[in-house]
Design a protein around this motif. Sequence first.
Motif, short mmCIF file in Angstrom:
data_model
loop_
_atom_site.label_atom_id
_atom_site.label_comp_id
_atom_site.label_asym_id
_atom_site.label_seq_id
_atom_site.Cartn_x
_atom_site.Cartn_y
_atom_site.Cartn_z
N UNK A 133 0.82 -1.23 0.00
CA UNK A 133 0.00 0.00 0.00
C UNK A 133 0.85 1.27 0.00
N UNK A 134 2.09 1.16 -0.49
CA UNK A 134 2.97 2.33 -0.52
C UNK A 134 3.00 2.99 -1.90
N UNK A 135 2.41 2.32 -2.89
CA UNK A 135 2.31 2.86 -4.24
C UNK A 135 0.98 2.42 -4.84
N UNK A 136 0.61 3.05 -5.96
CA UNK A 136 -0.59 2.65 -6.69
C UNK A 136 -0.17 1.91 -7.95
N UNK A 137 -1.02 0.96 -8.39
CA UNK A 137 -0.67 0.06 -9.47
C UNK A 137 -0.42 0.78 -10.80
N UNK A 138 -1.38 1.53 -11.28
CA UNK A 138 -1.27 2.13 -12.61
C UNK A 138 -0.20 3.23 -12.71
N UNK A 139 -0.05 4.10 -11.70
CA UNK A 139 1.05 5.06 -11.77
C UNK A 139 2.42 4.39 -11.80
N UNK A 140 2.56 3.26 -11.09
CA UNK A 140 3.83 2.54 -11.09
C UNK A 140 4.13 1.98 -12.48
N UNK A 141 3.12 1.40 -13.12
CA UNK A 141 3.29 0.87 -14.48
C UNK A 141 3.60 2.01 -15.45
N UNK A 142 2.88 3.12 -15.31
CA UNK A 142 3.11 4.27 -16.19
C UNK A 142 4.54 4.78 -16.06
N UNK A 143 5.03 4.85 -14.82
CA UNK A 143 6.41 5.30 -14.60
C UNK A 143 7.40 4.35 -15.26
N UNK A 144 7.13 3.04 -15.15
CA UNK A 144 8.01 2.05 -15.75
C UNK A 144 8.02 2.13 -17.27
N UNK A 145 6.84 2.34 -17.86
CA UNK A 145 6.73 2.43 -19.32
C UNK A 145 7.43 3.69 -19.83
N UNK A 146 7.19 4.82 -19.17
CA UNK A 146 7.81 6.08 -19.59
C UNK A 146 9.34 5.97 -19.51
N UNK A 147 9.83 5.43 -18.40
CA UNK A 147 11.28 5.26 -18.24
C UNK A 147 11.86 4.36 -19.32
N UNK A 148 11.16 3.27 -19.63
CA UNK A 148 11.63 2.34 -20.66
C UNK A 148 11.68 3.00 -22.03
N UNK A 149 10.62 3.72 -22.37
CA UNK A 149 10.56 4.34 -23.69
C UNK A 149 11.61 5.44 -23.85
#
Length: 204
Positions: free
Chosen positions: A46-62
């Motif tokens: 409960x220290x992060x939210x699912x979709x913002x974490x995925x979004x951050x990962x995708x943006x960093x990857x791209x």
Amino acid sequence: MQEWITNTMTSLGYVGIGLLMFLENLFPPIPSELIMPLAGFTIAQKQMAFFPAILAGVIGTMLGALPWYYVGKLVGEENLKRLADKYGRWISISSRDIEKADNWFDRHGEKAVFFCRLVPGVRTLISLPAGMSGMHLVPFLIYSTVGTTLWVGLLTYTGYILGEKYELVDEYLGPVSKIVFVGLVVAFVVWIVRKRQKAKRKNL
């Protein structure tokens, strides 16, 4: 490595995820198989939210994929052909081979980019041939983003399910990356050997 990844994510949160995934694409030894499952475990806490974490990962990857794409653009097919004609005889590669590879990528490049984004060991490397082949930026970004989102989402969800055992993802997928890379090297060596044997038969 793991301690550094954990500290970066703990101190920087979503920005840390993006930064780590950006660096993972520039320096493949940094494993996404550890970064995103850790994010999934953090979500379970409960220290992060699912979709913002995925979004951050995708943006960093791209963002991390773009430098390799532009390196490929900078090298380009014509320069690669010239290098192949000048030095390629040592490994049995000619400008014609480069042209064939480029024609293949023209036909299947979008699928290649998409599926390679889901394969450990080559997902960071696919940006280079995409740039070299002259693949347009928009399709490259679209297919890369879709493949990356699936990969990042899967890793994050797996870490969420595994909880404190999130490290098992890297434990099992880490060797896969090495196997895929070694497999590609072996396939390349076999291809070179066959080309040389074929050339020798022609000269007889």
